[in-house]
Design a protein around this motif. Structure first.
Motif, PDB file in Angstrom:
ATOM      1  N   TYR A   1      -1.230   4.522   5.721  1.00 48.68           N
ATOM      2  CA  TYR A   1      -2.138   3.434   6.080  1.00 48.68           C
ATOM      3  C   TYR A   1      -2.846   3.950   7.257  1.00 48.68           C
ATOM      4  CZ  TYR A   1      -4.018  -0.861   7.771  1.00 48.68           C
ATOM      5  OH  TYR A   1      -4.890  -1.706   8.404  1.00 48.68           O
TER       6      TYR A   1
ATOM      7  N   ALA B   1      -8.870  -0.566   0.490  1.00 49.79           N
ATOM      8  CA  ALA B   1      -9.758  -0.863  -0.737  1.00 49.79           C
ATOM      9  C   ALA B   1     -11.133  -1.501  -0.498  1.00 49.79           C
ATOM     10  CB  ALA B   1      -9.210  -1.875  -1.658  1.00 49.79           C
TER      11      ALA B   1
ATOM     12  N   TYR C   1       0.920  -1.117   0.045  1.00 49.60           N
ATOM     13  CA  TYR C   1       0.008   0.175   0.011  1.00 49.60           C
ATOM     14  C   TYR C   1       0.795   1.291  -0.027  1.00 49.60           C
ATOM     15  CZ  TYR C   1      -3.426   3.313   1.215  1.00 49.60           C
ATOM     16  OH  TYR C   1      -4.413   4.521   1.356  1.00 49.60           O
ATOM     17  N   LYS C   2       0.508   2.195  -0.844  1.00 50.95           N
ATOM     18  CA  LYS C   2       1.546   3.285  -0.990  1.00 50.95           C
ATOM     19  C   LYS C   2       1.131   4.487  -0.136  1.00 50.95           C
ATOM     20  CE  LYS C   2       2.923   2.013  -5.762  1.00 50.95           C
ATOM     21  NZ  LYS C   2       3.224   2.470  -6.978  1.00 50.95           N
TER      22      LYS C   2
ATOM     23  N   LYS D   1      -2.648  -4.438   4.036  1.00 50.58           N
ATOM     24  CA  LYS D   1      -3.169  -3.087   4.132  1.00 50.58           C
ATOM     25  C   LYS D   1      -3.824  -2.561   3.128  1.00 50.58           C
ATOM     26  CE  LYS D   1       0.729  -1.758   7.547  1.00 50.58           C
ATOM     27  NZ  LYS D   1       1.941  -1.116   7.617  1.00 50.58           N
ATOM     28  N   ALA D   2      -3.601  -2.847   1.783  1.00 53.40           N
ATOM     29  CA  ALA D   2      -4.137  -2.524   0.616  1.00 53.40           C
ATOM     30  C   ALA D   2      -5.590  -3.004   0.399  1.00 53.40           C
ATOM     31  CB  ALA D   2      -3.146  -2.690  -0.732  1.00 53.40           C
TER      32      ALA D   2
ATOM     33  N   ASP E   1      -1.703  -8.117  -0.348  1.00 48.83           N
ATOM     34  CA  ASP E   1      -1.201  -7.046   0.798  1.00 48.83           C
ATOM     35  C   ASP E   1      -2.436  -6.795   1.583  1.00 48.83           C
ATOM     36  OD1 ASP E   1       1.032  -5.288   1.448  1.00 48.83           O
ATOM     37  OD2 ASP E   1      -0.796  -3.932   1.347  1.00 48.83           O
TER      38      ASP E   1
END
Length: 257
Positions: free
Chosen positions: A17, A222, A13-14, A217-218, A215
């Motif tokens: 978070y 989402a 995740y970019k 966190k991503a 991932d």
């Protein structure tokens, strides 16, 4: 057409978070208030692989919610009482009252997934199940229920990694059992059943959304963002008005006049 292979990615995740998660949870708290005061109803349903992270998403989804106005239903094998009725009976009983949200950790799709693959339902039963499920969901929406269907997908490599961690961590061993490995051994059969499920139940009124779960966190961000957007679209999100009589009495009691 939904192809699960398109959702296998381990890109981290970019965003920020913790901040993004907190913002989403604040938004979700306001959305539940809107459902409470306006009598809205919603069903959020999760399907996905063992160890895909459904529980972690649900935990973060509900952390700021008033426990009086939501229920989480972890779906396991039906009881003897439930077997005495049609397979949708136990889910009809769990539909939310006005002002409430119901969250299903697995769902009525067991008829066309585990029951199909493991032979708990005959071919005639699970084939008929698609039509019965579509009718059930159409009735939910006709009754004013906002329905959100999520499938959390992870790659075989990531699932194996998570299953191994459950063996290594003594506080996670309770999460794993023989079913995990029986299901893992039939991944190809489950993939076939899943793609049939998407093809026959991804309707215009009740579409599926696949969450790439490699991932965590991503996946959490989402899923929560999608849920917040869908829930907010189903209810008036203007702040509830303050009752004038309550305001008058409160001001007098608090010495604000």
């Amino acid at each position: 057409m939904i192809a699960l292979a398109d959702y296998e990615t381990d890109k981290p995740y970019k965003g920020h978070y913790k901040r993004d998660l907190a913002d989403l949870q604040d938004r979700l708290e306001q959305i539940l208030v809107a459902y409470i005061v306006r009598g809205g109803r919603a069903v959020i349903m999760f399907e996905g692989w063992d160890a895909a992270g459904k529980g972690g998403i649900i935990q973060r989804l509900t952390t700021s919610w008033d426990p009086r106005h939501f229920d989480v239903h972890p779906i396991a094998a039906p009881t003897e009482e439930e077997k005495a009725h049609d397979f949708l009976w136990r889910f009809r009983r769990a539909l939310p009252a006005p002002g409430d949200i119901a969250v299903f950790d697995r769902s009525w799709y067991g008829r066309v997934l585990v029951e199909r693959v493991e032979g708990y339902a005959s071919e005639a039963e699970w084939q008929r199940g698609y039509e019965e499920i579509n009718a059930f969901e159409a009735q939910m929406m006709a009754d004013g229920i906002t329905l959100i269907k999520l499938f959390v997908h992870i790659s075989q490599a990531e699932q194996d990694h998570r299953l191994e961690r459950r063996l290594d961590d003594p506080w996670k061993r309770w999460k794993t059992g023989l079913d995990d490995y029986r299901n893992r051994g039939r991944r190809g059969d489950y993939l076939l059943a899943m793609h049939d499920m998407f093809a026959r139940t991804d309707t215009g009124g009740a579409p599926w959304t696949v969450i790439a779960g490699d991932d965590k966190k991503a996946a959490r961000i989402a899923a929560l963002r999608l849920i917040a957007d869908r829930l907010a679209a189903g209810v008036d999100m203007s702040p509830p008005p303050l009752d004038p009589e309550v305001k008058r009495v409160a001001r007098a009691a608090l010495g604000l006049d």
